[in-house]
Motif scaffolding. Structure first.
Motif, mmCIF file in Angstrom:
data_model
loop_
_atom_site.group_PDB
_atom_site.id
_atom_site.type_symbol
_atom_site.label_atom_id
_atom_site.label_comp_id
_atom_site.label_asym_id
_atom_site.label_seq_id
_atom_site.Cartn_x
_atom_site.Cartn_y
_atom_site.Cartn_z
ATOM 1 N N UNK A 83 -5.297 4.151 5.560
ATOM 2 C CA UNK A 83 -5.169 3.432 4.287
ATOM 3 C C UNK A 83 -4.423 4.281 3.259
ATOM 4 N N UNK A 84 -4.731 5.593 3.293
ATOM 5 C CA UNK A 84 -4.029 6.477 2.353
ATOM 6 C C UNK A 84 -2.535 6.511 2.651
ATOM 7 N N UNK A 85 -2.211 6.557 3.955
ATOM 8 C CA UNK A 85 -0.791 6.527 4.332
ATOM 9 C C UNK A 85 -0.140 5.214 3.891
ATOM 10 N N UNK A 86 -0.897 4.111 4.091
ATOM 11 C CA UNK A 86 -0.371 2.809 3.664
ATOM 12 C C UNK A 86 -0.195 2.765 2.147
ATOM 13 N N UNK A 87 -1.199 3.344 1.437
ATOM 14 C CA UNK A 87 -1.101 3.401 -0.026
ATOM 15 C C UNK A 87 0.088 4.238 -0.465
ATOM 16 N N UNK A 88 0.290 5.381 0.253
ATOM 17 C CA UNK A 88 1.460 6.205 -0.077
ATOM 18 C C UNK A 88 2.755 5.430 0.116
ATOM 19 N N UNK A 89 2.818 4.651 1.201
ATOM 20 C CA UNK A 89 4.019 3.832 1.448
ATOM 21 C C UNK A 89 4.191 2.796 0.341
ATOM 22 N N UNK A 90 3.054 2.163 -0.038
ATOM 23 C CA UNK A 90 3.126 1.162 -1.098
ATOM 24 C C UNK A 90 3.555 1.787 -2.419
ATOM 25 N N UNK A 91 3.001 2.981 -2.716
ATOM 26 C CA UNK A 91 3.390 3.692 -3.940
ATOM 27 C C UNK A 91 4.870 4.029 -3.922
ATOM 28 N N UNK A 92 5.357 4.455 -2.752
ATOM 29 C CA UNK A 92 6.775 4.777 -2.626
ATOM 30 C C UNK A 92 7.636 3.529 -2.860
ATOM 31 N N UNK A 93 7.189 2.403 -2.288
ATOM 32 C CA UNK A 93 7.926 1.154 -2.490
ATOM 33 C C UNK A 93 7.918 0.774 -3.972
ATOM 34 N N UNK A 94 6.716 0.909 -4.595
ATOM 35 C CA UNK A 94 6.633 0.596 -6.025
ATOM 36 C C UNK A 94 7.515 1.525 -6.852
ATOM 37 N N UNK A 95 7.537 2.809 -6.480
ATOM 38 C CA UNK A 95 8.400 3.742 -7.196
ATOM 39 C C UNK A 95 9.868 3.365 -7.042
#
Length: 285
Positions: free
Chosen positions: A77-89
């Motif tokens: 989930x943390x990896x997925x969140x990191x990916x989502x954060x990267x996409x949002x960034x």
């Protein structure tokens, strides 16, 4: 977390080895001394706590395994969140770029609007100048039209409207010429005998008078605003039974200046219109 898992796994392995060693020792003791029941009972009592510890360790291992699974899920989930954060960034970066482009476009539009406003102001100023010039030209044209209209000034009159007879004034008095031949502009009044200048300009005036069959005097003078300008006169005698007088002048008149003929003595007029007063505008100033 990984160090903790490693520690518990090593602890389980050591306990397992200790259990196997204890089991071996118990088996050897049983073979060597089967008759020593009291000692066997005592060893059995010692193994029971070890078995309880093993059960707890197994439970602890299961708990650690569950926590490891939860940890993997949390890591995913943390990896997925990191990916989502990267996409949002990345999306935020794109939005910032778009916002910067929009601000630049707004600034360009503002500059263009200011330039158009300045051009419109300049155009309005030019239009105002043209309108002022047009108004001046219109006023000038109207003035020229008025001058052209008032420049058409001319009149010609005789003393008596009908019949014949003498007119007598002992002192100089304004003659009223009642028979109007021409009165363009209507600036001569057959009621007062005055001509009123409608425009500033140069005018020409002329008068004539006739006297006969008596021994009296004729005196006629041209006056401007009651000031004498020119005069003509004569006296009838037994040797000269009929006399005529005339005179004229070019006058510079302002608007509303008045010109008239005054009589001091006798004058005669009849159907031949012998006593006259005429004038016209030469040119406006």
């Amino acid at each position: 977390m990984r160090a903790f898992l490693t520690f518990f796994i090593l602890l389980l392995c050591n306990l397992h080895r200790a259990q196997e060693h204890s089991s071996s020792r118990a088996t050897s003791a049983k073979e060597v001394s089967e008759t020593d029941m009291s000692k066997s009972e005592e060893n059995k009592k010692k193994l029971e706590p070890q078995l309880d510890i093993w059960e707890e360790l197994r439970n602890l291992r299961d708990l650690v395994l569950e926590q490891a699974v939860d940890l993997r899920l949390l890591s995913a989930k943390l990896t997925e969140s990191d990916s989502l954060v990267q996409v949002l960034q990345e999306e935020i970066t794109v939005m910032k770029d778009r916002l910067t482009a929009a601000e630049t476009l707004v600034e360009e539009m503002q500059m263009e609007g200011e330039a158009q406003s300045a051009e419109l102001t300049m155009t309005q100023q030019k239009l105002d100048i043209v309108q002022e010039r047009l108004l001046v030209n219109v006023a000038h044209v109207e003035e020229l039209q008025e001058k052209q209209e008032v420049s058409k000034v001319a009149f010609s009159t005789s003393l008596l409207l009908t019949g014949e007879g003498f007119t007598y004034y002992p002192e100089f008095t304004t003659l009223v010429y009642k028979n109007v031949f021409t009165n363009i502009g209507n600036h001569y009044s057959p009621v007062t005998g005055y001509f009123t200048a409608p425009v500033r300009g140069v005018y020409y005036f002329r008068f004539t008078g006739q006297l006969a069959f008596n021994d009296n005097t004729i005196r006629l003078r041209l006056v401007k605003n009651e000031d004498p300008i020119v005069l003509s006169g004569d006296r009838v005698s037994e040797f000269d039974r009929e006399d005529n007088v005339s005179n004229g002048a070019v006058l510079h008149l302002e608007i509303n200046d008045v010109v008239a003929i005054q009589l001091g003595g006798y004058v005669w007029d009849d159907n031949y219109h012998r006593t006259t007063f005429s004038g016209f505008l030469l040119f406006a100033l």
